[in-house]
Design a protein around this motif. Structure first.
Motif, PDB file in Angstrom:
ATOM      1  N   UNK A   1      14.273  14.895  -2.241  1.00 39.19           N
ATOM      2  CA  UNK A   1      13.767  13.534  -2.059  1.00 39.19           C
ATOM      3  C   UNK A   1      12.464  13.289  -2.823  1.00 39.19           C
ATOM      4  N   UNK A   2      12.187  14.134  -3.795  1.00 38.72           N
ATOM      5  CA  UNK A   2      10.990  13.940  -4.611  1.00 38.72           C
ATOM      6  C   UNK A   2      11.179  12.754  -5.551  1.00 38.72           C
ATOM      7  N   UNK A   3      10.117  12.394  -6.235  1.00 37.28           N
ATOM      8  CA  UNK A   3      10.165  11.252  -7.141  1.00 37.28           C
ATOM      9  C   UNK A   3      11.098  11.507  -8.323  1.00 37.28           C
TER      10      UNK A   3
ATOM     11  N   UNK B   1      13.947   1.988  -0.600  1.00 37.62           N
ATOM     12  CA  UNK B   1      14.079   2.702   0.675  1.00 37.62           C
ATOM     13  C   UNK B   1      13.751   1.776   1.844  1.00 37.62           C
ATOM     14  N   UNK B   2      12.682   0.997   1.707  1.00 39.70           N
ATOM     15  CA  UNK B   2      12.271   0.095   2.789  1.00 39.70           C
ATOM     16  C   UNK B   2      13.349  -0.956   3.047  1.00 39.70           C
ATOM     17  N   UNK B   3      13.945  -1.488   1.965  1.00 34.38           N
ATOM     18  CA  UNK B   3      14.998  -2.486   2.122  1.00 34.38           C
ATOM     19  C   UNK B   3      16.199  -1.900   2.857  1.00 34.38           C
ATOM     20  N   UNK B   4      16.593  -0.683   2.502  1.00 35.08           N
ATOM     21  CA  UNK B   4      17.723  -0.038   3.181  1.00 35.08           C
ATOM     22  C   UNK B   4      17.404   0.222   4.651  1.00 35.08           C
ATOM     23  N   UNK B   5      16.179   0.641   4.928  1.00 39.11           N
ATOM     24  CA  UNK B   5      15.786   0.911   6.312  1.00 39.11           C
ATOM     25  C   UNK B   5      15.836  -0.352   7.156  1.00 39.11           C
TER      26      UNK B   5
ATOM     27  N   UNK C   1      17.461   3.735  -2.704  1.00 42.05           N
ATOM     28  CA  UNK C   1      18.466   3.380  -1.707  1.00 42.05           C
ATOM     29  C   UNK C   1      19.250   4.604  -1.263  1.00 42.05           C
ATOM     30  N   UNK C   2      19.572   5.487  -2.211  1.00 38.91           N
ATOM     31  CA  UNK C   2      20.472   6.600  -1.916  1.00 38.91           C
ATOM     32  C   UNK C   2      19.753   7.855  -1.436  1.00 38.91           C
ATOM     33  N   UNK C   3      18.451   7.940  -1.651  1.00 42.14           N
ATOM     34  CA  UNK C   3      17.747   9.116  -1.166  1.00 42.14           C
ATOM     35  C   UNK C   3      16.265   9.060  -1.444  1.00 42.14           C
ATOM     36  N   UNK C   4      15.482   8.685  -0.466  1.00 43.28           N
ATOM     37  CA  UNK C   4      14.036   8.599  -0.646  1.00 43.28           C
ATOM     38  C   UNK C   4      13.357   8.587   0.719  1.00 43.28           C
ATOM     39  N   UNK C   5      12.069   8.794   0.704  1.00 45.37           N
ATOM     40  CA  UNK C   5      11.267   8.719   1.916  1.00 45.37           C
ATOM     41  C   UNK C   5      10.231   7.606   1.845  1.00 45.37           C
ATOM     42  N   UNK C   6      10.176   6.941   0.685  1.00 47.87           N
ATOM     43  CA  UNK C   6       9.266   5.808   0.501  1.00 47.87           C
ATOM     44  C   UNK C   6       9.728   5.038  -0.721  1.00 47.87           C
TER      45      UNK C   6
ATOM     46  N   UNK D   1       0.822  -1.217   0.000  1.00 47.14           N
ATOM     47  CA  UNK D   1       0.000   0.000   0.000  1.00 47.14           C
ATOM     48  C   UNK D   1       0.855   1.266   0.000  1.00 47.14           C
ATOM     49  N   UNK D   2       1.942   1.265   0.768  1.00 42.61           N
ATOM     50  CA  UNK D   2       2.723   2.487   0.945  1.00 42.61           C
ATOM     51  C   UNK D   2       3.920   2.574   0.001  1.00 42.61           C
ATOM     52  N   UNK D   3       4.666   1.472  -0.158  1.00 35.63           N
ATOM     53  CA  UNK D   3       5.949   1.543  -0.859  1.00 35.63           C
ATOM     54  C   UNK D   3       5.890   1.069  -2.315  1.00 35.63           C
ATOM     55  N   UNK D   4       5.093   0.052  -2.605  1.00 37.23           N
ATOM     56  CA  UNK D   4       5.019  -0.461  -3.975  1.00 37.23           C
ATOM     57  C   UNK D   4       4.514   0.589  -4.967  1.00 37.23           C
ATOM     58  N   UNK D   5       3.445   1.342  -4.681  1.00 33.87           N
ATOM     59  CA  UNK D   5       2.989   2.356  -5.649  1.00 33.87           C
ATOM     60  C   UNK D   5       4.044   3.413  -5.962  1.00 33.87           C
TER      61      UNK D   5
END
Length: 250
Positions: free
Chosen positions: A116-118, A204-208, A195-200, A53-57
């Motif tokens: 950190x935008x798309x 990003x989830x894998x790095x977190x 991986x290098x710069x995102x909020x979702x 719901x949050x990261x895949x889209x």
């Protein structure tokens, strides 16, 4: 028959690989480094809410936007180079040089430019994916039969007819070959950017999760990224088969 045997062989190989992986992971017993496949599946189910719901889209949006831009940019440049020798001499070396720079070194610069935008992730995706589309399409436009071109000229065909009735059909198989490479690379580009710069996003989830030493949670989004790449490849292959029926019949 051969296709069935090939699919069966591939399925058996994957099954054997997963069994060996499962056994090795349980023997080592260090799930934060090498989680077993069953543990990854359990983690996928546990995290299905935030992942789907949050990261895949977010990741899918990056991939789709990046691919659309790459197709428009790559085909446009390829056509331009095919009709203008001076453009080919000026642009082709730049296209080659763009692939000599490590993308992972440029990604932080894009984060500085776009935040950190798309769009920082989209630029990384475009930089990776436009190259195979451009080069393959350009080679395809140059692969048109010279004999057929001369025949069309003697029959009064203009540049427009030659382009759409000879060069475009000749270039389509090459375009799809480049696109099949590009769709798999688009997943890599989106993941690197996240991986290098995102909020979702899945990257990003894998790095977190890596900072939390949760091996199964690190692998879970990677599995989804792999599935996205496979699905995109199958879609492109299906479109290719539908649009190039004439090639099979010939």
């Amino acid at each position: 028959m051969n296709n069935r045997k090939g699919s069966l062989s591939a399925g058996l190989f994957i099954l054997a690989f997963l069994i060996i992986w499962e056994a090795a992971a349980r023997a080592v017993n260090m799930i934060f480094i090498l989680p077993p496949p069953t543990g990854i599946i359990e983690k996928l189910w546990e995290l299905k809410g935030p992942l789907l719901i949050e990261h895949l889209p977010v990741t899918l949006s990056t991939i789709i936007i990046g691919l659309v831009i790459s197709i428009l940019l790559g085909v446009g440049i390829a056509v331009w180079m095919s009709v203008s020798p001076s453009a080919e001499k000026a642009i082709y070396p730049i296209i080659i040089s763009s692939q000599m720079i490590p993308i992972i070194a440029l990604a932080p610069i894009f984060v500085l430019w776009f935040g950190y935008s798309i769009w920082s992730k989209v630029v990384v995706t475009v930089l990776i994916t436009f190259f195979p589309i451009t080069v393959n399409t350009y080679d395809g436009l140059r692969s048109g039969s010279q004999e057929l071109k001369e025949l069309m000229l003697t029959m009064g065909a203009g540049k427009k007819e030659i382009f759409f009735k000879l060069l475009v059909p000749s270039a389509l198989p090459h375009f799809y070959s480049g696109l099949k490479v590009a769709v798999t690379l688009s997943v890599i580009g989106a993941a690197i950017g996240e991986w290098l710069g995102a909020q979702a996003g899945l990257g990003y989830f894998s790095r977190r999760m890596m900072t939390q030493f949760d091996g199964a949670a690190v692998f879970a989004p990677i599995v989804l990224l792999s599935l996205i790449g496979i699905i995109l490849f199958v879609i492109v292959k299906w479109i290719e088969n539908k649009s190039l029926k004439w090639r099979k019949s010939s």
